[in-house]
Design a protein around this motif. Structure first.
Motif, PDB file in Angstrom:
ATOM      1  N   PRO A   1       2.693  -9.200  -6.413  1.00  0.00           N
ATOM      2  CA  PRO A   1       2.003  -9.752  -5.235  1.00  0.00           C
ATOM      3  C   PRO A   1       1.702  -8.710  -4.169  1.00  0.00           C
ATOM      4  CG  PRO A   1       3.829 -11.169  -5.902  1.00  0.00           C
ATOM      5  CD  PRO A   1       3.951  -9.900  -6.707  1.00  0.00           C
ATOM      6  N   ALA A   2       2.525  -7.649  -4.101  1.00  0.00           N
ATOM      7  CA  ALA A   2       2.328  -6.636  -3.058  1.00  0.00           C
ATOM      8  C   ALA A   2       1.154  -5.705  -3.343  1.00  0.00           C
ATOM      9  CB  ALA A   2       3.608  -5.819  -2.885  1.00  0.00           C
ATOM     10  N   GLU A   3       0.489  -5.845  -4.490  1.00  0.00           N
ATOM     11  CA  GLU A   3      -0.691  -5.026  -4.766  1.00  0.00           C
ATOM     12  C   GLU A   3      -1.766  -5.228  -3.699  1.00  0.00           C
ATOM     13  OE1 GLU A   3      -2.117  -5.795  -8.668  1.00  0.00           O
ATOM     14  OE2 GLU A   3      -0.495  -4.723  -9.676  1.00  0.00           O
ATOM     15  N   SER A   4      -1.755  -6.395  -3.069  1.00  0.00           N
ATOM     16  CA  SER A   4      -2.740  -6.672  -2.021  1.00  0.00           C
ATOM     17  C   SER A   4      -2.571  -5.754  -0.818  1.00  0.00           C
ATOM     18  CB  SER A   4      -2.619  -8.133  -1.568  1.00  0.00           C
ATOM     19  OG  SER A   4      -1.328  -8.384  -1.019  1.00  0.00           O
ATOM     20  N   GLU A   5      -1.456  -5.025  -0.739  1.00  0.00           N
ATOM     21  CA  GLU A   5      -1.181  -4.170   0.411  1.00  0.00           C
ATOM     22  C   GLU A   5      -1.631  -2.722   0.190  1.00  0.00           C
ATOM     23  OE1 GLU A   5       2.908  -4.420   1.465  1.00  0.00           O
ATOM     24  OE2 GLU A   5       2.963  -6.609   1.423  1.00  0.00           O
ATOM     25  N   ILE A   6      -2.136  -2.400  -0.993  1.00  0.00           N
ATOM     26  CA  ILE A   6      -2.473  -1.006  -1.294  1.00  0.00           C
ATOM     27  C   ILE A   6      -3.496  -0.445  -0.310  1.00  0.00           C
ATOM     28  CG2 ILE A   6      -3.572   0.499  -2.993  1.00  0.00           C
ATOM     29  CD1 ILE A   6      -2.244  -1.183  -5.177  1.00  0.00           C
ATOM     30  N   ALA A   7      -4.550  -1.204  -0.043  1.00  0.00           N
ATOM     31  CA  ALA A   7      -5.591  -0.715   0.875  1.00  0.00           C
ATOM     32  C   ALA A   7      -5.032  -0.553   2.286  1.00  0.00           C
ATOM     33  CB  ALA A   7      -6.780  -1.669   0.877  1.00  0.00           C
ATOM     34  N   MET A   8      -4.166  -1.472   2.697  1.00  0.00           N
ATOM     35  CA  MET A   8      -3.584  -1.385   4.029  1.00  0.00           C
ATOM     36  C   MET A   8      -2.717  -0.137   4.153  1.00  0.00           C
ATOM     37  SD  MET A   8      -1.022  -4.085   5.906  1.00  0.00           S
ATOM     38  CE  MET A   8       0.210  -3.827   4.622  1.00  0.00           C
ATOM     39  N   ARG A   9      -1.919   0.130   3.140  1.00  0.00           N
ATOM     40  CA  ARG A   9      -1.055   1.307   3.189  1.00  0.00           C
ATOM     41  C   ARG A   9      -1.888   2.599   3.199  1.00  0.00           C
ATOM     42  NH1 ARG A   9       4.365  -0.071  -0.370  1.00  0.00           N
ATOM     43  NH2 ARG A   9       4.599  -2.241   0.327  1.00  0.00           N
ATOM     44  N   ALA A  10      -3.044   2.569   2.563  1.00  0.00           N
ATOM     45  CA  ALA A  10      -3.937   3.729   2.618  1.00  0.00           C
ATOM     46  C   ALA A  10      -4.441   3.942   4.046  1.00  0.00           C
ATOM     47  CB  ALA A  10      -5.106   3.532   1.660  1.00  0.00           C
ATOM     48  N   ARG A  11      -4.665   2.849   4.771  1.00  0.00           N
ATOM     49  CA  ARG A  11      -5.069   2.973   6.180  1.00  0.00           C
ATOM     50  C   ARG A  11      -3.942   3.602   6.996  1.00  0.00           C
ATOM     51  NH1 ARG A  11      -7.180  -2.149   5.200  1.00  0.00           N
ATOM     52  NH2 ARG A  11      -5.506  -3.247   6.305  1.00  0.00           N
ATOM     53  N   PHE A  12      -2.713   3.194   6.722  1.00  0.00           N
ATOM     54  CA  PHE A  12      -1.580   3.742   7.466  1.00  0.00           C
ATOM     55  C   PHE A  12      -1.520   5.269   7.308  1.00  0.00           C
ATOM     56  CE2 PHE A  12       1.150  -0.385   6.937  1.00  0.00           C
ATOM     57  CZ  PHE A  12       0.251  -1.064   7.756  1.00  0.00           C
ATOM     58  N   ALA A  13      -1.845   5.755   6.119  1.00  0.00           N
ATOM     59  CA  ALA A  13      -1.785   7.194   5.861  1.00  0.00           C
ATOM     60  C   ALA A  13      -2.748   7.971   6.757  1.00  0.00           C
ATOM     61  CB  ALA A  13      -2.075   7.472   4.393  1.00  0.00           C
TER      62      ALA A  13
END
Length: 474
Positions: A246-258
């Motif tokens: 389910p946490a795959e939906s967070e991949i794009a968000m974590r890329a923004r954090f970087a």
């Protein structure tokens, strides 16, 4: 609202991002927005780590419980000496474990418990999601064996295991509550607690244990360190929260954090930041905290001065709504889902005036036949309004609960009045006295296993039963 961070973590996070005189220079709206998003997303994760560090990692802490994959039993209820968690529960002696799921799942067992005694095992991941329950409401009191599997486990349910709970993160915490009927009942609670057991899956199956996972260099956390560098803790913790399932939906968000230096498993910032970016990040963090505070204050309904909101803190309810998850943590980290327990809270009387034990005496009166409708039990707990911690008092009483009813006095009409004041209301009323602090008051009701049929508590704030207001005694 519930257990286990450091002394008054809520207050820590209020000052986590100190006020600043922002430079009158151009700021990147994107960087500010990303920082706000990251702060809201990371608020409960960092808050949770503060507790885990004290409970399971820092052996020098006076709040330390045990190592990973062990069970710690607290054979007493919480008192003012317990300062690691705001709004601690003093109804039920606690047991805890924190499972390291990196190498293999763990199996935990609960014993058969008499029907009259409420217990619950609340399973919480590093996101602070409640991902499973065992207990009187969820599985009954006949005992059983259960398994917790980490995000990378793909096996089948072993024979003899009643249910497998899938955790999204590499570590999972269990918060176990066992009802205490009265002080003389503590030896019975200890016997129940002895029946809580945990062991690795390989041991349960009689197989060779897998390779030991690499040691983790846990960063020290305290009030000053968290205030100085909250995003550094988030970057570290994301490494234990893999974006799979389910946490795959967070991949794009974590890329923004970087983009603003928050990269999984790396020190913060992971890249060089300009002065403008640093300013934007500080502003975004401040906006993030303000957004959490505002949203927390607006959640739910206010009934007779009590604030009630519906808690469903899991992936399904909060996925993408990180503000909701953060607000639940701010209101009371590790809050149960409402189906397990509902928590009316208040800082005001029925007329909306602030509660203050240094200025007023108060009462709460339950009309005849209108005690809280629960399948388990209920309580009203007193806290210091400034710290949300339990208060010292002459009779060492921190709450009034339903098991105390046989020793309490009812009014002539069958109603029940609780006296809320800092000094004794007199010997004839002391059985109904809930001692108050010499200052601001924070009250929390706990309604365990609330009823859904009339008179009902659920859905919270919209049931047919309503909590009576706190009124001035004069």
């Amino acid at each position: 609202m519930n257990p286990p961070p450091l002394v008054a973590w809520l207050l820590l996070l209020v000052v986590m991002i100190p006020a600043s005189n922002l430079a009158a220079q151009d700021q990147s709206p994107d960087d500010t927005a990303i920082a706000e998003e990251a702060f809201v997303y990371g608020f409960p994760i960092v808050m949770n780590y503060g507790t885990l560090y004290e409970y399971f990692i820092d052996t020098t802490s006076d709040q330390y419980k045990c190592s990973f994959n062990e069970i710690y039993n607290t054979a007493r209820v919480y008192t003012p000496a317990d300062t690691s968690v705001v709004t601690p529960n003093s109804d039920t002696p606690y047991s805890f474990f924190c499972a390291d799921l990196r190498a293999e799942p763990i199996v935990f067992a609960v014993p058969k418990i008499e029907k009259e005694r409420y217990f619950s095992v609340q399973l919480v991941d590093l996101y602070t999601f409640n991902f499973g329950y065992v207990g009187s409401r969820a599985t009954g009191n006949d005992g059983g064996k259960y398994m917790i599997a980490g995000p990378n486990w793909t096996g089948e349910k072993p024979a003899g295991i009643d249910k497998v709970f899938h955790c999204e993160t590499d570590f999972a915490t269990a918060i176990i509550r066992t009802q205490l009927f009265d002080p003389a009942d503590i030896e019975n609670v200890k016997q129940v607690q002895k029946g809580y057991q945990i062991l690795p899956l390989s041991t349960y199956l009689g197989e060779k244990a897998p390779a030991v996972p690499p040691a983790i260099k846990w960063p020290k956390i305290d009030k000053e360190l968290a205030a100085k560098d909250p995003f550094a803790y988030l970057a570290f913790l994301l490494n234990l929260c893999p974006p799979v399932g389910p946490a795959e939906s967070e991949i794009a968000m974590r890329a923004r954090f970087a983009k603003i230096g928050i990269e999984t498993g790396k020190s913060f910032p992971c890249c060089e930041l300009t002065t403008e970016q640093e300013t934007a990040i500080k502003k975004g963090a401040e906006q993030g905290f303000a957004a959490i505070k505002k949203n927390t204050d607006s959640l739910g309904d206010t009934i007779n001065g009590w604030h009630i909101f519906d808690v469903e803190n899991n992936r399904e309810a909060c996925d993408g709504n990180w503000l909701l998850r953060a607000s639940i943590a701010m209101a009371g980290i590790y809050a149960n889902d409402s189906a397990e327990a509902t928590y009316p809270i208040t800082r005001t009387d029925a007329n909306g005036q602030p509660l203050d034990g240094s200025q007023q005496k108060y009462t709460i009166t339950f009309p005849a036949g209108q005690l809280p409708p629960v399948n388990a039990f209920w309580s009203v707990t007193m806290y210091n309004g400034k710290t949300q911690l339990l208060i010292k008092n002459p009779i060492n009483r921190y709450l009034i609960n339903s098991p105390m009813l046989p020793n309490m006095k009812k009014n002539a009409d069958g109603s029940l009045t609780i006296y809320i004041q800092k000094d004794s209301p007199g010997a004839d009323k002391e059985a109904n006295w809930l001692p108050a602090p010499d200052g601001p008051i924070y009250l929390a009701m706990r309604l365990y296993w609330p009823k859904t049929d009339p008179p009902s508590i659920l859905p919270p704030g919209h049931g047919t039963w309503q909590p009576p207001g706190v009124v001035r005694a004069d």
